[in-house]
Design a protein around this motif. Sequence first.
Motif, PDB file in Angstrom:
ATOM      1  N   GLY A 155      33.371  28.039  10.481  1.00 18.40           N
ATOM      2  CA  GLY A 155      32.614  27.188   9.564  1.00 18.40           C
ATOM      3  C   GLY A 155      33.453  26.087   8.929  1.00 18.40           C
ATOM      4  O   GLY A 155      34.686  26.177   8.870  1.00 18.40           O
ATOM      5  N   SER A 156      32.754  25.059   8.445  1.00 15.06           N
ATOM      6  CA  SER A 156      33.423  23.881   7.869  1.00 15.06           C
ATOM      7  C   SER A 156      34.357  24.240   6.720  1.00 15.06           C
ATOM      8  O   SER A 156      35.473  23.713   6.625  1.00 15.06           O
ATOM      9  N   SER A 157      33.916  25.142   5.833  1.00 19.61           N
ATOM     10  CA  SER A 157      34.715  25.395   4.633  1.00 19.61           C
ATOM     11  C   SER A 157      36.043  26.053   4.983  1.00 19.61           C
ATOM     12  O   SER A 157      36.991  26.002   4.197  1.00 19.61           O
ATOM     13  N   SER A 191      33.186  25.067  16.805  1.00 19.69           N
ATOM     14  CA  SER A 191      33.873  24.554  15.626  1.00 19.69           C
ATOM     15  C   SER A 191      33.011  23.570  14.845  1.00 19.69           C
ATOM     16  O   SER A 191      32.580  22.549  15.366  1.00 19.69           O
ATOM     17  N   SER A 192      32.788  23.883  13.596  1.00 17.34           N
ATOM     18  CA  SER A 192      32.154  22.932  12.675  1.00 17.34           C
ATOM     19  C   SER A 192      33.261  22.048  12.104  1.00 17.34           C
ATOM     20  O   SER A 192      34.366  22.034  12.620  1.00 17.34           O
ATOM     21  N   GLY A 193      32.952  21.341  11.058  1.00 14.81           N
ATOM     22  CA  GLY A 193      33.992  20.620  10.331  1.00 14.81           C
ATOM     23  C   GLY A 193      34.021  19.116  10.550  1.00 14.81           C
ATOM     24  O   GLY A 193      34.665  18.402   9.786  1.00 14.81           O
ATOM     25  N   ALA A 194      33.309  18.630  11.580  1.00 12.09           N
ATOM     26  CA  ALA A 194      33.404  17.196  11.866  1.00 12.09           C
ATOM     27  C   ALA A 194      32.825  16.366  10.719  1.00 12.09           C
ATOM     28  O   ALA A 194      33.421  15.363  10.297  1.00 12.09           O
ATOM     29  N   ILE A 195      31.678  16.797  10.208  1.00 15.53           N
ATOM     30  CA  ILE A 195      31.032  16.008   9.151  1.00 15.53           C
ATOM     31  C   ILE A 195      31.878  16.047   7.867  1.00 15.53           C
ATOM     32  O   ILE A 195      32.155  15.000   7.263  1.00 15.53           O
ATOM     33  N   ALA A 196      32.309  17.253   7.497  1.00 15.41           N
ATOM     34  CA  ALA A 196      33.102  17.379   6.264  1.00 15.41           C
ATOM     35  C   ALA A 196      34.382  16.552   6.358  1.00 15.41           C
ATOM     36  O   ALA A 196      34.766  15.834   5.425  1.00 15.41           O
ATOM     37  N   GLY A 228      29.152  13.870   3.185  1.00 11.82           N
ATOM     38  CA  GLY A 228      28.589  13.231   4.384  1.00 11.82           C
ATOM     39  C   GLY A 228      27.188  13.713   4.712  1.00 11.82           C
ATOM     40  O   GLY A 228      26.617  13.337   5.734  1.00 11.82           O
ATOM     41  N   ARG A 229      26.615  14.541   3.831  1.00 16.72           N
ATOM     42  CA  ARG A 229      25.298  15.096   4.130  1.00 16.72           C
ATOM     43  C   ARG A 229      24.188  14.461   3.299  1.00 16.72           C
ATOM     44  O   ARG A 229      23.082  15.000   3.203  1.00 16.72           O
ATOM     45  N   GLY A 230      24.493  13.290   2.723  1.00 16.77           N
ATOM     46  CA  GLY A 230      23.497  12.590   1.910  1.00 16.77           C
ATOM     47  C   GLY A 230      22.350  12.047   2.745  1.00 16.77           C
ATOM     48  O   GLY A 230      21.208  11.982   2.288  1.00 16.77           O
ATOM     49  N   ILE A 240      33.356  23.845  21.169  1.00 18.37           N
ATOM     50  CA  ILE A 240      32.007  23.270  21.160  1.00 18.37           C
ATOM     51  C   ILE A 240      31.602  22.888  19.748  1.00 18.37           C
ATOM     52  O   ILE A 240      31.907  23.594  18.785  1.00 18.37           O
ATOM     53  N   ASN A 241      30.932  21.775  19.639  1.00 16.23           N
ATOM     54  CA  ASN A 241      30.287  21.409  18.382  1.00 16.23           C
ATOM     55  C   ASN A 241      28.962  20.780  18.739  1.00 16.23           C
ATOM     56  O   ASN A 241      28.708  20.442  19.906  1.00 16.23           O
ATOM     57  N   GLU A 242      28.110  20.627  17.746  1.00 18.87           N
ATOM     58  CA  GLU A 242      26.885  19.888  17.992  1.00 18.87           C
ATOM     59  C   GLU A 242      27.245  18.414  18.134  1.00 18.87           C
ATOM     60  O   GLU A 242      28.196  17.933  17.512  1.00 18.87           O
ATOM     61  N   ASN A 243      26.498  17.712  18.976  1.00 17.42           N
ATOM     62  CA  ASN A 243      26.763  16.283  19.157  1.00 17.42           C
ATOM     63  C   ASN A 243      26.090  15.522  18.010  1.00 17.42           C
ATOM     64  O   ASN A 243      25.146  14.766  18.202  1.00 17.42           O
ATOM     65  N   ASP A 244      26.629  15.729  16.824  1.00 19.36           N
ATOM     66  CA  ASP A 244      25.971  15.240  15.605  1.00 19.36           C
ATOM     67  C   ASP A 244      25.777  13.725  15.573  1.00 19.36           C
ATOM     68  O   ASP A 244      24.839  13.236  14.962  1.00 19.36           O
ATOM     69  N   SER A 245      26.672  12.990  16.227  1.00 22.88           N
ATOM     70  CA  SER A 245      26.596  11.523  16.119  1.00 22.88           C
ATOM     71  C   SER A 245      25.372  10.958  16.812  1.00 22.88           C
ATOM     72  O   SER A 245      24.938   9.861  16.489  1.00 22.88           O
ATOM     73  N   PHE A 282      20.234  21.264  16.210  1.00 21.64           N
ATOM     74  CA  PHE A 282      20.272  22.624  15.698  1.00 21.64           C
ATOM     75  C   PHE A 282      20.414  22.534  14.180  1.00 21.64           C
ATOM     76  O   PHE A 282      19.785  23.241  13.431  1.00 21.64           O
ATOM     77  N   GLY A 283      21.332  21.645  13.763  1.00 20.21           N
ATOM     78  CA  GLY A 283      21.574  21.465  12.337  1.00 20.21           C
ATOM     79  C   GLY A 283      22.641  22.407  11.799  1.00 20.21           C
ATOM     80  O   GLY A 283      23.311  22.101  10.844  1.00 20.21           O
ATOM     81  N   ASP A 284      22.778  23.565  12.406  1.00 18.53           N
ATOM     82  CA  ASP A 284      23.853  24.451  11.970  1.00 18.53           C
ATOM     83  C   ASP A 284      24.489  25.081  13.198  1.00 18.53           C
ATOM     84  O   ASP A 284      23.830  25.297  14.214  1.00 18.53           O
ATOM     85  N   ASN A 285      25.770  25.344  13.073  1.00 19.79           N
ATOM     86  CA  ASN A 285      26.497  25.865  14.226  1.00 19.79           C
ATOM     87  C   ASN A 285      26.339  27.372  14.410  1.00 19.79           C
ATOM     88  O   ASN A 285      26.782  27.909  15.411  1.00 19.79           O
ATOM     89  N   ASP A 286      25.732  28.039  13.428  1.00 19.23           N
ATOM     90  CA  ASP A 286      25.497  29.476  13.593  1.00 19.23           C
ATOM     91  C   ASP A 286      24.550  29.695  14.769  1.00 19.23           C
ATOM     92  O   ASP A 286      24.827  30.481  15.682  1.00 19.23           O
ATOM     93  N   MET A 345      29.589  23.024   1.918  1.00 18.97           N
ATOM     94  CA  MET A 345      30.209  22.130   2.903  1.00 18.97           C
ATOM     95  C   MET A 345      29.488  22.154   4.239  1.00 18.97           C
ATOM     96  O   MET A 345      29.148  21.152   4.816  1.00 18.97           O
ATOM     97  N   GLY A 346      29.229  23.361   4.721  1.00 19.33           N
ATOM     98  CA  GLY A 346      28.511  23.475   5.992  1.00 19.33           C
ATOM     99  C   GLY A 346      27.028  23.458   5.714  1.00 19.33           C
ATOM    100  O   GLY A 346      26.596  23.313   4.571  1.00 19.33           O
ATOM    101  N   SER A 347      26.252  23.601   6.785  1.00 20.60           N
ATOM    102  CA  SER A 347      24.819  23.676   6.546  1.00 20.60           C
ATOM    103  C   SER A 347      24.358  25.105   6.735  1.00 20.60           C
ATOM    104  O   SER A 347      23.181  25.392   6.760  1.00 20.60           O
ATOM    105  N   GLY A 348      25.326  26.013   6.898  1.00 18.88           N
ATOM    106  CA  GLY A 348      25.033  27.396   7.248  1.00 18.88           C
ATOM    107  C   GLY A 348      24.336  28.212   6.181  1.00 18.88           C
ATOM    108  O   GLY A 348      23.129  28.114   6.009  1.00 18.88           O
ATOM    109  N   GLY A 349      25.060  29.041   5.454  1.00 19.55           N
ATOM    110  CA  GLY A 349      24.419  29.962   4.540  1.00 19.55           C
ATOM    111  C   GLY A 349      23.937  31.185   5.304  1.00 19.55           C
ATOM    112  O   GLY A 349      23.956  31.209   6.531  1.00 19.55           O
TER     113      GLY A 349
HETATM  114  N1  GLU Z   1      28.162  20.280  13.360  1.00 24.58           N
HETATM  115  C1  GLU Z   1      28.525  20.220  11.988  1.00 24.58           C
HETATM  116  C2  GLU Z   1      29.919  19.629  11.816  1.00 24.58           C
HETATM  117  O1  GLU Z   1      30.676  19.539  12.738  1.00 24.58           O
HETATM  118  C3  GLU Z   1      28.525  21.565  11.309  1.00 24.58           C
HETATM  119  C4  GLU Z   1      27.206  22.272  11.280  1.00 24.58           C
HETATM  120  C5  GLU Z   1      27.300  23.500  10.371  1.00 24.58           C
HETATM  121  O2  GLU Z   1      27.645  23.333   9.221  1.00 24.58           O
HETATM  122  O3  GLU Z   1      27.034  24.605  10.831  1.00 24.58           O
HETATM  123  O4  GLU Z   1      30.282  19.254  10.740  1.00 24.58           O
END
Ligand code: GLU
Length: 380
Positions: A23-25, A59-64, A76-78, A144-149, A157-161, A220-224
Amino acid sequence: MPVTRLADLIDPAQCPCLVVKVGSSLLVGRDGLRREWIGGLVDEIAACRKRGQSVIIVSSGAIALGAARLGLEKGGRGSLADAQAAASVGQIALSGLWADLLDRHGLPAAQLLLTLDDLEDRRRYLNATATLGRLLDAGAVPVINENDSVATQEIRFGDNDRLAARVAQAVQAGAVLLLSDVDGLYDRDPADPAATLVREVRGVTGEIKAMASGTSGSGMGSGGMTSKLQAAEIADLAGVALAIVNGTNDMPIARAVDQDIGTLFLPPEGRRRRDAARKAWLGGRMKLKGELVVDAGAAKALLAGSSLLAAGITAVSGAFKRGDPVGIVDSQGGLLAHGLSEYDSDECERLMGRHSRDHEALLGYAPRSAVVHRNQLVLR
Ligand code: GLU
């Protein structure tokens, strides 16, 4: 033997392929990437590889990370535009670090940026799973990450879980390990002193869902916990075990396994369920689009767990496209299996009865390893 306890996650006999989601955090601190912690985790991943396990990192973390670099508010989630811009900045540094750290162990990193569509659309699903399979065979560690861009709201997906769970389903991994900033699922709000950690869950019931609060603790992440439970549901259906463990300590995998701290979600009915789920997914809501008739040799090979090769096909019926579900029948018309065809129906007609060495000339492009790969078929 499938996974039944946390220690099995690092046992190649119970879990030949492990998906580790970070996760991002955990990845991003106040001063950017947490290199030392990530280095420790990579040491643990390298140890898994040494023991003979395949490992896929989600791996998350790209947005943060990108948001910090660009000075964007709300991490970055505004807005979606902010998240997309942040992700493209953060992703470069993120994959660079994974590649560097894995390389120190002689492990080649392989970056895959996926959208929901890549795993839902059957044609693209075949491509993504074939690439992942090939990478694992070749000894690489996919990151792997989501292709957020580029992923818009509808194809996110919105979350990497959940992404991690879908990847595990696609490659038929033994388990998913979600590294989080909590020890696992608590039976009530973890802030409540009476809260206790739930060690094992068989099936994500309404009662289990009621335990999750639904917010990302770190912000930080969108998980929870809610998205983790959704991931557990996907894993459940696919017959894949999923664990939530605390990643905030150094060497988090060893801590979770040695001290047996975490929540382990196990599919309710074990292996049979995995096949039933795959069958449902492969067949989906779609009807079979065609049929491949096979000779006795191919029928026998299929029943023994092999892929369907063109040489054993004697007839093709129906008009179907690559990725469509087809029935595989014996010469008497008995249904043996169904699966996803790697070729369009007219290509199948061209290839049927022909040896693999002739395929390139018949197709005019590099052929695939089978007409229906064994990972993409389910025996009836
Ligand atoms: N794909 C998002 C990122 O790289 C993370 C998604 C999530 O928080 O699970 O920042």
